[in-house]
Design an enzyme around this catalytic site. Structure first.
Site, PDB file in Angstrom:
ATOM      1  CG  HIS A   1      -1.830   1.163   1.307  1.00  0.00           C
ATOM      2  ND1 HIS A   1      -2.945   1.303   0.498  1.00  0.00           N
ATOM      3  CD2 HIS A   1      -1.790   2.284   2.073  1.00  0.00           C
ATOM      4  CE1 HIS A   1      -3.550   2.454   0.778  1.00  0.00           C
ATOM      5  NE2 HIS A   1      -2.863   3.064   1.729  1.00  0.00           N
TER       6      HIS A   1
ATOM      7  CG  ASN B   1      30.622 -23.928  -4.503  1.00  0.00           C
ATOM      8  OD1 ASN B   1      30.813 -24.358  -5.625  1.00  0.00           O
ATOM      9  ND2 ASN B   1      31.215 -24.429  -3.445  1.00  0.00           N
TER      10      ASN B   1
ATOM     11  CD  GLU C   1      -3.249  -1.419  -1.750  1.00  0.00           C
ATOM     12  OE1 GLU C   1      -3.060  -0.782  -0.731  1.00  0.00           O
ATOM     13  OE2 GLU C   1      -3.781  -0.943  -2.760  1.00  0.00           O
TER      14      GLU C   1
END
Length: 677
Positions: A46, A414, A68
């Site tokens: 918002h 990794n 929203e």
């Protein structure tokens, strides 16, 4: 509206909200039943919507508006959360990040096409809205009816304020604002209207309340009472200057005509809370407004990093001049000056510590992006991985923080790809199906240690040796002489990779050597410990700061050099005949340990002048490796300010920078790690 002055603030705050959205969605994904976190996610979306609309970025506003709608249904429990919705919201956050980055780079927000995402969000929210939201309709209808009432009810407090205003020559104007039917962001427009009215006077009342306006709990119109010295025309012009305003109606409130103007009961109901816009206490009614007004004193200030760099440079100049004054005091035996300098030394040390602390940033600013990254990698590799983070409050210098993100990302990728095994494989080994990856930061003296750990397969030293020989990086003879720990460190050689196939995660052979070079460029060190089927630990050691350090000054012929104190083990004084030759390399034996010798004259390619009876050796280390640097003389320990060498000297790998000494001479700072390679 000139948005340039607000751009930095918009970008900073947008990135903070995006990080909060990421954290919230990760938390929600772990426990989809816990909808309490949805409120926080909704608030961030918002706020982001309002900010972007105010700045004129309608695409960003449109996407957050659709987010929203979905989040609102979830928090009202009218929509059941599932993995598809979570994935869609994550894609929205990624797209918002790209749009905000492109805006920050001066490009258009249209660089990212979000039309498919908007459609997807709309398809999630709209079908459910029609059916599930139906019970709430009557209440909403009441709110709309009251908001659209043609007149406004005044409380006794409102009347008192208007009377006092009239006595001081001010008037109360009732303004009814109607937004365009096409207006997408009603809260943003109402906010802009309130701001415009604040410039003309004091808003003492709004229907619906400021909170309801912010949360868009109104139809397309709202009413405001303004106390002002301005005329109706000026008020109308101010509101009309805002885009997406359909109509502005005004009338001056006369208290003797109030009975004619007052509406029936429904408007009274809406006006009952007597909302006053926050931070808009009416000036004439000081007594009534005083208790409601809360002054918030901000406890922090945003400072541009360039200003901190300038402050650090000035601090460095102060240290250089302090050292110069100390030399003058000693040379001329000025007792008064020496005494004053002792006081000045204490002050500059305190000042230096404070400047250092101001530049310190918690490593959480880097760490907080990794939970999302590990989640995405785990999904891509079909693995179950839990990431635990410790010590994220540990602080590092801002310049170091900016550089460590990529090395840590390589190490984590990794660990996820090569370290943690497939769930079935882990189960067969008697391990839990979910792999554990850890990211740990802690202080060790004047250094910060960052560790990336995993409980995966470990690194096979035999496989590393074979691969290194196959790629021609070492000979078979050299490989056979290596112990397992040395063999495993071969992964840090340029172009080394054990991946059998290239993927987006790893295996391009640009991972570990990039990690090492980046860390060593920051005067740090990286090492690895591993056990087959138990996992690996990658350990990065970094200096707290790269600006002002303690160093040992040494002399080679007539030139001065600085060696960082953090790299020095000891200084010794030996006879020339104590230097032995082993396999064509000069070494010394120190406390039973064989240490190779580096002669600065040879490294610097300066002619040998004369042999002295005694030789000075500075024993330095990088990781577990040690070496002895032979110099002509030891000058002593001193606080030095590191200055970069600039682009002209980029080829000089053995120097990490330079410093200006107290007498104005320049001393080059030795890069111990490079010299020992």
């Amino acid at each position: 509206m000139d948005t340039n002055q607000y751009m930095d603030m918009f970008l900073d705050e947008s990135h903070e909200h995006l990080q909060s959205l990421n954290d919230g969605l990760l938390s929600l994904e772990d426990n989809m039943e816990d909808t309490s976190v949805v409120n926080e996610i909704f608030r961030n979306a918002h706020t982001l919507k309002g900010m972007s609309a105010t700045m004129g970025y309608n695409k960003i506003a449109e996407l957050t508006h659709e987010m929203e709608d979905v989040l609102d249904l979830i928090r009202k429990e009218q929509l059941k959360l599932n993995e598809d919705i979570i994935d869609t919201l994550f894609k929205c956050v990624d797209s918002l990040g790209q749009m905000i980055d492109s805006v920050g780079n001066g490009e258009s927000e249209d660089v990212v096409d979000v039309s498919d995402l908007v459609k997807k969000l709309s398809s999630i929210s709209k079908p459910d809205k029609a059916g599930a939201a139906a019970p709430a309709a009557p209440a909403a209808a009441d709110a709309k009816a009251s908001a659209a009432a043609p007149t406004i009810e005044l409380s006794d407090v409102d009347k008192d304020v208007i009377k006092q205003a009239a006595e001081t020559g001010l008037q109360a104007i009732h303004i009814k604002v109607t937004l365009a039917d096409t207006c997408l962001l009603k809260s943003a427009r109402s906010y802009m209207v309130m701001n415009a009215l604040d410039e003309l006077g004091d808003v003492i009342k709004s229907v619906p309340s400021a909170e309801d306006l912010e949360q868009e709990k109104f139809d397309h119109s709202f009413d405001v009472v303004l106390i002002t010295a301005s005329e109706e025309k000026a008020v109308q012009d101010a509101v009309n200057s805002i885009s997406e305003i359909s109509k502005v109606e005004t009338n001056v409130i006369k208290l003797d005509e109030e009975k004619k103007a007052a509406p029936a009961a429904p408007a009274a109901k809406a006006a009952a809370p007597a909302p006053v816009k926050k931070a808009a206490a009416p000036a004439p009614a000081k007594k009534a407004a005083a208790p409601a007004k809360k002054v918030h004193h901000s406890q922090s200030v945003r400072v541009d990093i360039e200003k901190l760099d300038t402050l650090m440079n000035l601090m460095g100049e102060l240290v250089i001049n302090k050292v110069r004054l100390e030399q003058i005091g000693q040379t001329h035996r000025l007792a008064d000056l020496t005494e004053t300098l002792e006081q000045m030394d204490r002050v500059t040390t305190d000042l230096q510590n404070i400047v250092m602390k101001v530049r310190m940033v918690p490593v959480s600013s880097v760490f907080n992006r990794f939970p999302r990254m590990v989640r995405d990698i785990a999904k891509e590799l079909n693995k179950e991985i839990n990431l635990t983070i410790e010590g994220e409050e540990t602080e590092l210098d801002r310049t170091v923080i900016d550089e460590i993100g990529d090395p840590i990302m390589h190490l984590l990728r990794n660990s996820c790809d090569h370290g943690v095994e497939e769930p079935d494989e882990r189960e067969a080994k008697g391990k839990p199906r979910a792999g554990e990856v850890g990211l740990i930061a802690r202080h060790e003296g004047n250094n910060v240690v960052i560790m990336v750990t995993d409980d995966g397969a470990g690194i096979d030293a035999a496989k590393i040796r074979a691969k290194a020989v196959e790629k021609g990086m070492v000979t078979q003879e050299e490989a056979d002489k290596m112990d397992d720990a040395e063999a495993v460190r071969l992964i840090f050689l340029p172009g080394f990779s054990t991946a059998d196939h290239i993927s987006d995660i790893s295996g391009r052979g640009v991972g570990m050597d990039v990690v090492r070079s980046k860390i060593e460029a920051l005067s740090g060190h990286v090492d690895v410990e591993t056990k087959i089927d138990e996992g690996s630990v990658f350990k990065i050691k970094l200096p707290l700061t790269l600006a002002i350090i303690q160093a040992m000054l040494v002399k080679v012929q007539e030139e001065m050099y600085a060696i960082p104190l953090g790299s020095i083990d000891s200084t010794i004084n030996i006879q020339e005949d104590e230097i032995k030759t082993v396999q064509n390399k000069e070494v010394i034996v120190l406390r039973g340990e064989i240490i190779p010798i580096i002669r600065m004259e040879k490294m610097l390619q300066v002619p040998h002048v004369k042999d002295s009876d005694e030789t000075f050796v500075v024993v330095v280390h990088t990781g577990d490796a040690k070496a002895g640097i032979v110099v002509d003389n030891l000058i002593g320990q001193q606080e030095i300010v590191i200055k970069t060498l600039g682009s002209l000297f980029t080829g000089l790998k053995m120097f990490s920078g330079a410093t200006v000494l107290g007498d104005g001479r320049v001393a080059l700072i030795l890069d111990v790690a490079t010299m020992m390679q």
